[in-house]
Scaffold this motif. Structure first.
Motif, PDB file in Angstrom:
ATOM      1  N   ARG A   1       2.074  31.269   9.966  1.00  0.00           N
ATOM      2  CA  ARG A   1       0.859  30.395   9.584  1.00  0.00           C
ATOM      3  C   ARG A   1       1.385  29.119   9.423  1.00  0.00           C
ATOM      4  O   ARG A   1       2.512  28.881   8.866  1.00  0.00           O
ATOM      5  N   PHE A   2       0.700  27.851   9.947  1.00  0.00           N
ATOM      6  CA  PHE A   2       1.090  26.360   9.780  1.00  0.00           C
ATOM      7  C   PHE A   2      -0.195  25.710   9.162  1.00  0.00           C
ATOM      8  O   PHE A   2      -1.362  26.111   9.778  1.00  0.00           O
ATOM      9  N   TYR A   3       0.197  24.978   8.247  1.00  0.00           N
ATOM     10  CA  TYR A   3      -0.796  24.050   7.417  1.00  0.00           C
ATOM     11  C   TYR A   3      -0.006  22.732   7.547  1.00  0.00           C
ATOM     12  O   TYR A   3       0.944  22.363   7.743  1.00  0.00           O
ATOM     13  N   PHE A   4      -1.165  21.549   7.559  1.00  0.00           N
ATOM     14  CA  PHE A   4      -0.753  20.250   7.734  1.00  0.00           C
ATOM     15  C   PHE A   4      -1.598  19.298   6.554  1.00  0.00           C
ATOM     16  O   PHE A   4      -2.768  19.914   6.303  1.00  0.00           O
TER      17      PHE A   4
ATOM     18  N   VAL B   1       1.685  13.864  11.390  1.00  0.00           N
ATOM     19  CA  VAL B   1       1.318  14.495  10.102  1.00  0.00           C
ATOM     20  C   VAL B   1       2.104  14.156   9.194  1.00  0.00           C
ATOM     21  O   VAL B   1       3.212  13.896   9.350  1.00  0.00           O
ATOM     22  N   LYS B   2       1.622  14.043   7.691  1.00  0.00           N
ATOM     23  CA  LYS B   2       2.642  13.719   6.518  1.00  0.00           C
ATOM     24  C   LYS B   2       3.310  15.073   6.055  1.00  0.00           C
ATOM     25  O   LYS B   2       4.199  14.875   5.628  1.00  0.00           O
ATOM     26  N   ARG B   3       2.758  16.262   6.071  1.00  0.00           N
ATOM     27  CA  ARG B   3       3.339  17.368   5.730  1.00  0.00           C
ATOM     28  C   ARG B   3       2.990  18.588   6.474  1.00  0.00           C
ATOM     29  O   ARG B   3       1.815  18.500   7.017  1.00  0.00           O
ATOM     30  N   LEU B   4       4.094  19.251   6.803  1.00  0.00           N
ATOM     31  CA  LEU B   4       3.790  20.617   7.400  1.00  0.00           C
ATOM     32  C   LEU B   4       4.242  21.726   6.805  1.00  0.00           C
ATOM     33  O   LEU B   4       5.467  21.652   6.283  1.00  0.00           O
ATOM     34  N   ILE B   5       3.516  22.637   6.576  1.00  0.00           N
ATOM     35  CA  ILE B   5       3.921  23.876   5.903  1.00  0.00           C
ATOM     36  C   ILE B   5       3.991  25.274   6.847  1.00  0.00           C
ATOM     37  O   ILE B   5       3.060  25.240   7.572  1.00  0.00           O
ATOM     38  N   MET B   6       4.910  25.683   6.956  1.00  0.00           N
ATOM     39  CA  MET B   6       4.998  27.183   7.603  1.00  0.00           C
ATOM     40  C   MET B   6       5.335  28.146   6.652  1.00  0.00           C
ATOM     41  O   MET B   6       5.934  28.051   6.002  1.00  0.00           O
ATOM     42  N   PHE B   7       4.614  29.381   6.902  1.00  0.00           N
ATOM     43  CA  PHE B   7       4.975  30.628   6.297  1.00  0.00           C
ATOM     44  C   PHE B   7       4.902  31.575   7.246  1.00  0.00           C
ATOM     45  O   PHE B   7       4.175  31.772   8.031  1.00  0.00           O
TER      46      PHE B   7
ATOM     47  N   MET C   1       8.647  27.019   4.845  1.00  0.00           N
ATOM     48  CA  MET C   1       9.251  25.951   5.284  1.00  0.00           C
ATOM     49  C   MET C   1       8.416  24.751   5.061  1.00  0.00           C
ATOM     50  O   MET C   1       7.113  24.873   5.445  1.00  0.00           O
ATOM     51  N   SER C   2       8.856  23.700   4.585  1.00  0.00           N
ATOM     52  CA  SER C   2       8.043  22.516   4.035  1.00  0.00           C
ATOM     53  C   SER C   2       8.555  21.365   4.788  1.00  0.00           C
ATOM     54  O   SER C   2       9.792  20.951   4.427  1.00  0.00           O
ATOM     55  N   ILE C   3       7.951  20.512   5.637  1.00  0.00           N
ATOM     56  CA  ILE C   3       8.535  19.280   6.121  1.00  0.00           C
ATOM     57  C   ILE C   3       7.603  18.080   5.753  1.00  0.00           C
ATOM     58  O   ILE C   3       6.432  18.193   5.989  1.00  0.00           O
ATOM     59  N   SER C   4       8.228  17.038   5.309  1.00  0.00           N
ATOM     60  CA  SER C   4       7.280  15.847   4.833  1.00  0.00           C
ATOM     61  C   SER C   4       7.871  14.819   5.461  1.00  0.00           C
ATOM     62  O   SER C   4       9.265  14.493   5.719  1.00  0.00           O
TER      63      SER C   4
END
Length: 174
Positions: free
Chosen positions: A110-113, A122-128, A142-145
C-alpha cells in the motif's frame, strides 16, 4: 475552557507522539532499519558522476531533493502487527492520501502520499508491505520525505532492495 485546552494539548501530543513512534523500531531486536539523511544525499549529489548519462543525471536530481528515507522491516509477527498499527495510525493522523494498493499472490503493498507542488511531485511517500520474500514472511514500512518525483522514486526504492518496490514502477498520483 480548561477542559478544551487540555483536550487540544492532548490531541496535539498524541499526534506528535504517533509520528515519533517509528523511532522505537530503529534499535529494536527483530527489526532491520535503514535511515538515510539529507546529509548523505548531499554527499552523493557532490560525487562526480558521468553527467552525460541521462539516467544518472535523473538519479542525482532525485536524491538532491530528498530529506530522508527510513526503511523498517521485520519477520517477527508481534512486531509486524504493532508496526502495521503504528503505520495505520500515522496515515490517519497525518491525513495522507492513498496512492495505490497492490495485492499479488498474498503480497500486499500500500502506498500513501502527502501532495506536493505538482501532480508528479509529492512531499512524503509511505509504503507498507506485508507478504513474503525468499519464502519468509516479512513486513516493511518505508517513508521517503522531500520533493519526490514519483517517476524516479521506484528506481531508488528498487536500488535499495525494498520489498514491494516493484509495485511503484507504474505509479501515478490520483
Amino acid at each position: 475552557m480548561r477542559k478544551i485546552i487540555f483536550l487540544f494539548c492532548a490531541l496535539c501530543t498524541l499526534s506528535f507522539s504517533q509520528a515519533q513512534d517509528f523511532n522505537k523500531y530503529e534499535r529494536m531486536n527483530g527489526v532491520s532499519s535503514v535511515l538515510i539523511t539529507s546529509e548523505m544525499f548531499k554527499l552523493l549529489a557532490e560525487i562526480d558522476f558521468d553527467s552525460s548519462d541521462p539516467e544518472v543525471q535523473n538519479y542525482v536530481n532525485l536524491i538532491e531533493n530528498l530529506k530522508d528515507i527510513k526503511v523498517l522491516s521485520t519477520s517477527k509477527p508481534a512486531i509486524a502487527q504493532q508496526l502495521e498499527a503504528d503505520v495505520n495510525a500515522y496515515i490517519t493522523s497525518s491525513q495522507l492520501k492513498e496512492l495505490m494498493r497492490v495485492n499479488d499472490d498474498g503480497n500486499d503493498a500500500r502506498f500513501y502520499f502527502e501532495a506536493g507542488d505538482s501532480a508528479a511531485v509529492v512531499k512524503r511517500l509511505i509504503m507498507f508491505f506485508k507478504g513474503e520474500e525468499n519464502g519468509e514472511k516479512i513486513t516493511v514500512a518505508m517513508s521517503i520525505s522531500g520533493n519526490i518525483d514519483l517517476k524516479q522514486v521506484s528506481k531508488l526504492a528498487k536500488d535499495l532492495k525494498v520489498p514491494g518496490a516493484d509495485a511503484l514502477k507504474d505509479v501515478e498520483p490520483k
